[in-house]
Design a protein around this motif. Structure first.
Motif, mmCIF file in Angstrom:
data_model
loop_
_atom_site.group_PDB
_atom_site.id
_atom_site.type_symbol
_atom_site.label_atom_id
_atom_site.label_comp_id
_atom_site.label_asym_id
_atom_site.label_seq_id
_atom_site.Cartn_x
_atom_site.Cartn_y
_atom_site.Cartn_z
ATOM 1 N N ASN A 199 0.825 -1.209 0.000
ATOM 2 C CA ASN A 199 0.000 0.000 0.000
ATOM 3 C C ASN A 199 0.860 1.261 0.000
ATOM 4 O OD1 ASN A 199 -2.302 -1.555 0.043
ATOM 5 N ND2 ASN A 199 -2.626 -1.397 2.248
ATOM 6 N N VAL A 200 1.934 1.249 0.805
ATOM 7 C CA VAL A 200 2.824 2.412 0.867
ATOM 8 C C VAL A 200 3.514 2.636 -0.472
ATOM 9 C CG1 VAL A 200 4.972 3.287 1.898
ATOM 10 C CG2 VAL A 200 3.192 2.315 3.356
ATOM 11 N N ASP A 253 2.528 1.616 -3.448
ATOM 12 C CA ASP A 253 1.532 2.063 -4.431
ATOM 13 C C ASP A 253 1.264 3.557 -4.285
ATOM 14 O OD1 ASP A 253 1.350 -0.470 -5.425
ATOM 15 O OD2 ASP A 253 -0.626 -0.920 -4.584
ATOM 16 N N GLN A 254 1.166 4.018 -3.052
ATOM 17 C CA GLN A 254 0.923 5.444 -2.804
ATOM 18 C C GLN A 254 2.090 6.289 -3.314
ATOM 19 O OE1 GLN A 254 -0.114 6.513 1.266
ATOM 20 N NE2 GLN A 254 1.062 8.383 1.085
ATOM 21 N N LEU A 255 3.308 5.872 -3.001
ATOM 22 C CA LEU A 255 4.487 6.609 -3.464
ATOM 23 C C LEU A 255 4.600 6.561 -4.988
ATOM 24 C CD1 LEU A 255 7.062 5.436 -0.763
ATOM 25 C CD2 LEU A 255 6.207 7.770 -1.069
ATOM 26 N N SER A 256 4.268 5.414 -5.583
ATOM 27 C CA SER A 256 4.345 5.285 -7.041
ATOM 28 C C SER A 256 3.361 6.212 -7.734
ATOM 29 C CB SER A 256 4.063 3.828 -7.443
ATOM 30 O OG SER A 256 5.050 2.959 -6.942
ATOM 31 N N LEU A 257 2.248 6.463 -7.087
ATOM 32 C CA LEU A 257 1.234 7.352 -7.668
ATOM 33 C C LEU A 257 1.641 8.817 -7.569
ATOM 34 C CD1 LEU A 257 -1.594 7.957 -8.798
ATOM 35 C CD2 LEU A 257 -2.452 7.849 -6.442
ATOM 36 N N PHE A 258 2.029 9.239 -6.361
ATOM 37 C CA PHE A 258 2.271 10.669 -6.138
ATOM 38 C C PHE A 258 3.708 11.107 -6.407
ATOM 39 C CE2 PHE A 258 -1.445 9.753 -3.395
ATOM 40 C CZ PHE A 258 -2.333 10.650 -3.964
ATOM 41 N N SER A 298 5.031 8.778 4.549
ATOM 42 C CA SER A 298 4.055 7.749 4.177
ATOM 43 C C SER A 298 3.832 6.719 5.267
ATOM 44 C CB SER A 298 4.530 7.026 2.903
ATOM 45 O OG SER A 298 4.690 7.929 1.844
#
Length: 384
Positions: free
Chosen positions: A243-244, A246-251, A265
């Motif tokens: 989840n972390v 994925d969040q970093l990959s998005l933003f 994060s």
């Protein structure tokens, strides 16, 4: 992703490749070895480990490398089925056996006859269902809900739980006889924070998967970010890491992830009454011990004011914002304290011993190091 270790047996490497298992830590390799060893032998297996650690891979190993590999494999999440319908789901029911039973239905134990059934979260089963399950394990017999006709099934049961079943037995929440039936062979899946550099391998894999799936520029990880990932406790284990990432990959698409980005994060606790969420690696190396002592300097909030006062010269700190605490959590070689590292370690140990009136065992527990390590550090630093 190729293995970083060269001492892993070829059979283990093939299993990892077949099921896309990432990691080379000794604890993970040992768990895979146990699963392979028991796969050809029809024994019940209990897979234990924290939630999100990847327990679901091991029933697949046992099934795919066993004699039942050409038969059905059914996975059942016992915690997701309401108590009122769990018996019907597992063992089936006859038409009219309860309101809404408009036709007869086969249960999972009948459907998977000859194959393997994986009971995830087995500790969530009601006691009445546990009794039915025990009968299947002992004799292969079961009754459909609303039926008096005994049916038989030839099935292998693999169960998994993140609950301490011995404690559940003591509390009367789990049958002792069922526990011993299920735990003929126990496979312990390690939590992520005990897997060392596996966390970095997994992070890279999740980042690559996200980039490929959503056609974004991949993120990379700086040395300080990798160190932070390895020090973090990961209470949610592999699931939380994904989840972390994925969040970093998005933003942060296309950027190199730094330590500060990673910390932003992570739900890091700075409550002095809480267990620090940043912890040293699981090994007992000298460098790990030094990191641990430094971690204690900054994780214990009540000692922050005293520490800053001694290092910077009577500087009074009444409260430190969360962002400042994160800044203070840099590794020792990045801090400029004006004092040698050994002096600071000596003060931490001496202060901890003083708080416990010289009780070394209590001091070691507070410092989160072994008593043997404390004795060695005292000898090295000349503490009487």
């Amino acid at each position: 992703m190729k293995s970083a270790r060269t001492d892993i047996p070829e059979e283990i490497v093939r299993v990892k490749q077949r099921l896309s298992i990432i990691g080379d830590s000794p604890a993970l390799i040992e768990a895979i070895k146990r699963a392979l060893a028991v796969a050809p032998i029809d024994l019940s297996v209990l897979v234990t480990g924290p939630s999100g650690a990847g327990k679901e891979f091991f029933p697949k190993i046992i099934h795919q490398f066993g004699a039942r590999k050409h038969k059905k494999f059914i996975a059942v999440n016992c915690g997701a089925i309401p108590e009122g319908t769990i018996d019907s789901e597992l063992f089936g029911h006859e038409k009219g056996s309860f309101t809404g039973a408009l036709a007869s239905r086969k249960g999972y134990f009948e459907e998977a006859d000859g194959g393997t059934i994986f009971l995830d979260e087995v500790a969530e089963l009601p006691l009445t269902t546990q009794a039915r399950l025990l009968r299947v394990l002992e004799s292969g017999e079961f009754l459909k809900v609303g039926s008096s006709t005994v049916q038989t099934t030839d099935i292998r049961v693999v169960a998994a739980t993140n609950v301490d079943l011995i404690k559940a037995v003591a509390d009367g929440r789990f049958r002792e006889d069922l526990y011993y039936r299920l735990s003929t062979v126990v496979i312990n899946v390690p939590p992520l924070h005990d897997r060392g550099e596996d966390v970095v391998l997994l992070a890279r894999k999740f980042a690559a998967d996200f980039s490929e799936k959503y056609m974004t520029r991949p993120i990379t990880f700086g040395e300080d970010a990798r160190r932070t990932m390895m020090l973090y406790n990961w209470p949610g284990n592999v699931r939380q890491l994904k989840n972390v990432i994925d969040q970093l990959s998005l933003f942060e698409a296309g950027r190199e992830i730094t330590r500060s980005m990673m910390l932003e994060s992570l739900p890091i606790s700075h409550d002095s009454d809480a267990t620090p969420m940043i912890a040293p690696p699981a090994d007992d190396s000298y460098q790990a011990e030094r990191k641990m002592l430094w971690q204690m300097l900054f994780a214990m909030r009540e000692d922050l004011a005293e520490l800053r006062s001694r290092i910077n010269g009577d500087l009074q700190v009444k409260d430190t914002p969360c962002s400042d605490v994160r800044a203070l959590m840099a590794p020792p070689d990045k801090l400029s304290t004006g004092n040698p590292l050994d002096d600071s370690e000596r003060r931490v140990i001496e202060d901890t011993l003083a708080r416990h009136d010289g009780n070394k065992k209590a001091a070691a527990e507070e410092l989160q190091i072994s008593l043997r390590t404390l004795y060695r550090k005292m000898q090295e630093l000349g503490i009487s």
